[in-house]
Design a protein around this motif. Structure first.
Motif, mmCIF file in Angstrom:
data_model
loop_
_atom_site.group_PDB
_atom_site.id
_atom_site.type_symbol
_atom_site.label_atom_id
_atom_site.label_comp_id
_atom_site.label_asym_id
_atom_site.label_seq_id
_atom_site.Cartn_x
_atom_site.Cartn_y
_atom_site.Cartn_z
ATOM 1 N N ALA A 24 0.821 -1.217 0.000
ATOM 2 C CA ALA A 24 0.000 0.000 0.000
ATOM 3 C C ALA A 24 0.852 1.262 0.000
ATOM 4 C CB ALA A 24 -0.952 -0.005 1.198
ATOM 5 N N CYS A 25 2.010 1.227 0.690
ATOM 6 C CA CYS A 25 2.866 2.424 0.714
ATOM 7 C C CYS A 25 3.877 2.404 -0.425
ATOM 8 C CB CYS A 25 3.539 2.609 2.071
ATOM 9 S SG CYS A 25 4.921 1.520 2.404
ATOM 10 N N GLY A 26 3.608 1.600 -1.432
ATOM 11 C CA GLY A 26 4.463 1.610 -2.621
ATOM 12 C C GLY A 26 5.891 1.221 -2.320
ATOM 13 N N PHE A 27 6.058 0.182 -1.471
ATOM 14 C CA PHE A 27 7.386 -0.312 -1.111
ATOM 15 C C PHE A 27 8.241 0.776 -0.471
ATOM 16 C CE2 PHE A 27 5.846 -2.565 -4.904
ATOM 17 C CZ PHE A 27 5.576 -3.793 -4.307
ATOM 18 N N GLY A 28 7.586 1.678 0.236
ATOM 19 C CA GLY A 28 8.282 2.738 0.953
ATOM 20 C C GLY A 28 8.241 4.095 0.279
ATOM 21 N N SER A 29 7.866 4.150 -0.991
ATOM 22 C CA SER A 29 7.856 5.441 -1.695
ATOM 23 C C SER A 29 6.828 6.403 -1.113
ATOM 24 C CB SER A 29 7.616 5.241 -3.191
ATOM 25 O OG SER A 29 6.363 4.633 -3.440
ATOM 26 N N GLY A 30 5.781 5.883 -0.502
ATOM 27 C CA GLY A 30 4.765 6.740 0.119
ATOM 28 C C GLY A 30 5.195 7.318 1.453
ATOM 29 N N LEU A 31 6.370 6.933 1.915
ATOM 30 C CA LEU A 31 6.868 7.447 3.188
ATOM 31 C C LEU A 31 7.711 8.701 3.011
ATOM 32 C CD1 LEU A 31 7.773 4.061 4.892
ATOM 33 C CD2 LEU A 31 5.653 5.388 5.075
ATOM 34 N N ALA A 32 7.790 9.213 1.793
ATOM 35 C CA ALA A 32 8.505 10.471 1.549
ATOM 36 C C ALA A 32 7.894 11.561 2.426
ATOM 37 C CB ALA A 32 8.405 10.847 0.073
ATOM 38 N N PRO A 33 8.700 12.508 2.893
ATOM 39 C CA PRO A 33 8.172 13.534 3.789
ATOM 40 C C PRO A 33 7.208 14.519 3.115
ATOM 41 C CG PRO A 33 10.486 13.937 3.307
ATOM 42 C CD PRO A 33 10.142 12.620 2.688
ATOM 43 N N ILE A 34 7.306 14.668 1.791
ATOM 44 C CA ILE A 34 6.405 15.554 1.053
ATOM 45 C C ILE A 34 6.039 14.882 -0.261
ATOM 46 C CG2 ILE A 34 7.297 17.707 2.046
ATOM 47 C CD1 ILE A 34 8.911 18.036 -0.611
ATOM 48 N N ALA A 35 4.998 15.372 -0.895
ATOM 49 C CA ALA A 35 4.607 14.954 -2.246
ATOM 50 C C ALA A 35 4.585 13.434 -2.400
ATOM 51 C CB ALA A 35 5.518 15.606 -3.288
#
Length: 168
Positions: A24-35
């Motif tokens: 769901a978090c795109g293998f960590g890509s959704g954990l970026a602090p912005i955008a």
């Protein structure tokens, strides 16, 4: 459910504790602090470089399977976070971006068409013209997380295909 913009340490642990959360978090890509949506869409381009080599029917099967698994994963992750559609959930961007780039599998296109497809998808995902905004507000759960981005991807794919047809 809270609409917190940043994840607490407990939410981050809950999200990353399950395969559903990782997806769901795109293998960590959704954990970026912005955008997060932009980072998720950019991350989606990496597997797309492999997916674009597949025959069209198999690509479509992967899109449909990815959508179905995404509904499940985003539903599980939303419950784990306690937030209906947290911005860290970006698997919908992966599927929407892959949908947007579908015309590049069947139409001759220059390299910059990937950039155009990326930009069109982000435009429709952020702008949310009807019915995207309607779906975003009314459909809940994992389906709600996924469906508006898929429709944004369809809009982007149509515009991209028309642009490629008229430019060639």
């Amino acid at each position: 459910m809270s609409a917190r913009k940043t994840l607490s340490p407990d939410q981050r642990r809950a999200l990353l504790a399950t395969p559903a959360g990782w997806l769901a978090c795109g293998f960590g890509s959704g954990l970026a602090p912005i955008a997060q949506g932009t980072f998720g869409s950019l991350a989606a381009l990496l597997p797309w470089l492999l997916l674009r080599e597949l025959p069209l029917p198999l690509y479509v099967v992967i899109l449909l399977s990815g959508f179905a698994v995404g509904v499940w994963a985003c539903n599980v992750a939303s419950r784990a976070l306690g937030v209906a559609d947290h911005r860290s959930l970006v698997w919908d961007e992966f599927i929407g971006q892959w949908m947007a780039l579908l015309p590049l599998l069947v139409l001759p296109a220059p390299w910059w068409a990937v950039v155009l497809g990326f930009g069109l998808f982000r435009l429709f995902d952020v702008w949310k013209p009807w019915p995207i905004r309607w779906l975003d507000r009314r459909v809940k759960g994992g389906m709600g997380v996924m469906i508006d981005d898929v429709v944004a991807g369809v809009f982007a794919a149509v515009v991209l295909a028309l642009g490629l047809l008229f430019l060639s």
